[in-house]
Design an enzyme around this catalytic site. Structure first.
Site, PDB file in Angstrom:
ATOM      1  CB  ILE A   1      -0.931  -0.011   1.240  1.00  0.00           C
ATOM      2  CG1 ILE A   1      -1.938  -1.171   1.140  1.00  0.00           C
ATOM      3  CG2 ILE A   1      -1.649   1.319   1.389  1.00  0.00           C
ATOM      4  CD1 ILE A   1      -2.773  -1.385   2.403  1.00  0.00           C
TER       5      ILE A   1
ATOM      6  CB  ALA B   1       5.826   1.487   8.629  1.00  0.00           C
TER       7      ALA B   1
ATOM      8  CB  THR C   1       0.188  -9.100  11.016  1.00  0.00           C
ATOM      9  OG1 THR C   1       0.880  -9.724   9.921  1.00  0.00           O
ATOM     10  CG2 THR C   1      -0.828  -8.125  10.472  1.00  0.00           C
TER      11      THR C   1
ATOM     12  CE1 TYR D   1      -1.964  -4.814  11.385  1.00  0.00           C
ATOM     13  CE2 TYR D   1      -4.351  -5.098  11.417  1.00  0.00           C
ATOM     14  CZ  TYR D   1      -3.211  -4.644  10.788  1.00  0.00           C
ATOM     15  OH  TYR D   1      -3.299  -4.023   9.557  1.00  0.00           O
TER      16      TYR D   1
ATOM     17  N   GLY E   1      -9.884  -2.232   4.284  1.00  0.00           N
ATOM     18  CA  GLY E   1     -10.256  -3.634   4.478  1.00  0.00           C
ATOM     19  C   GLY E   1      -9.114  -4.475   3.940  1.00  0.00           C
ATOM     20  CE1 TYR E   2      -7.913  -9.512   6.276  1.00  0.00           C
ATOM     21  CE2 TYR E   2     -10.157  -8.670   6.440  1.00  0.00           C
ATOM     22  CZ  TYR E   2      -9.069  -9.302   7.009  1.00  0.00           C
ATOM     23  OH  TYR E   2      -9.131  -9.715   8.324  1.00  0.00           O
TER      24      TYR E   2
END
Ligand SMILES: NC(=O)c1ccc[n+]([C@@H]2O[C@H](COP(=O)([O-])OP(=O)(O)OC[C@H]3O[C@@H](n4cnc5c(N)ncnc54)[C@H](OP(=O)(O)O)[C@@H]3O)[C@@H](O)[C@H]2O)c1
Length: 240
Positions: free
Chosen positions: A14, A83, A86, A147, A178-179
């Site tokens: 991203i 940044a 997980t 997380y 979202g994902y």
């Protein structure tokens, strides 16, 4: 003169899409990363965007790194705290180390990056602080106590900074993706990924560019009255 933007974790996923989009929108961009030199070198070669390596979980490294960026490119007008990591495990199996790593990067890292840049934004009477939080900071998630806590904390940071920065022309906003189809999500087993997609009404993962376009908007003068907000970009998977 072009405004300067710094994107943490801006060389992959991203963050890379955000760096690209900000450059296309006319910003001078610096992208930071943690350790993947190969990806960073390839990114710089392809885009011409300078990359800088340091750990956002370390306050002193952030202070020194920010000083180096500002010496090269000028004062930072737009900070994108992207940044994130997980370290998933069900709570009864989660180690203190997994907790510390995720809080250190995703939550303390935002403090470490924003705190040294904030006084300059106040002095110059302009600033944009944008945090990439997560849908899982809004709704919680199995095996992500660390997380979800870090990403919910990011929303608290944004709402508080918004109140402190407003009279200095600074806005602070969050985006909760979202994902999204990045290494982070592609690393989960295919079966799990399929079950995730089944929960997204849009029927697909998001694209990094869809988050990047939100960042470009929040960074712009057009978004000057948007402060302390959270944009959910999740394909309709969760409504706040
Ligand atoms: N992908 C999703 O579905 C999703 C959904 C919601 C929210 N998010 C959030 O969006 C952000 C970006 O996610 P992504 O999927 O693009 O991640 P990614 O592909 O794993 O990339 C993470 C980036 O962050 C950098 N980074 C990690 N730890 C760091 C540290 N301690 N110091 C400095 N840089 C560090 C990495 O550097 P290296 O290249 O050196 O490793 C990399 O550039 C994260 O905050 C994530 O929590 C992602």
């Amino acid at each position: 003169m072009a405004r300067t933007a710094l994107v943490t974790g801006g060389s992959r996923g991203i963050g890379a899409a955000i760096s690209h989009a900000l450059k296309d929108a006319g910003y001078t961009v610096a992208a930071t990363y943690a350790g993947n030199d190969e990806a960073a070198a390839k990114f710089t070669e392809e885009t011409g965007i300078k990359t800088y390596k340091w750990n956002v979980a370390d306050y002193d490294e952030c202070t020194a790194g920010i000083a180096a960026v500002e010496a090269d490119l000028g004062p930072i007008d737009v900070l994108v705290n992207n940044a994130g990591i997980t370290r998933d495990a069900p709570f009864h199996k989660m180690t203190k180390d997994q907790w510390d790593q995720v809080i250190g990067t995703n939550l303390t890292g935002v403090f470490n990056m924003t705190h040294p840049i904030w006084p300059g934004m106040r002095e110059r009477k302009f600033g944009r602080v944008i945090i990439i939080s997560s849908i899982n900071g809004q709704k919680g998630q199995f095996a992500q106590v660390n997380y979800a806590a870090s990403k919910a904390g990011d929303l608290g940071i944004v709402k508080s900074l918004a109140q402190e920065g407003a009279r200095f022309g600074i806005t602070a906003n969050a985006i909760c993706p979202g994902y999204i189809a990045t290494d982070m999500v592609m690393a989960v087993p295919e079966k799990v990924r399929e079950s995730i997609i089944a929960q997204i009404p849009t029927g697909r993962l998001g694209e990094p560019e869809e988050i990047a376009r939100c960042v470009v908007f929040l960074a712009s003068d057009d978004a000057g009255f948007i402060n302390g907000s959270t944009i959910s970009a999740n394909g309709g998977q969760f409504f706040v």
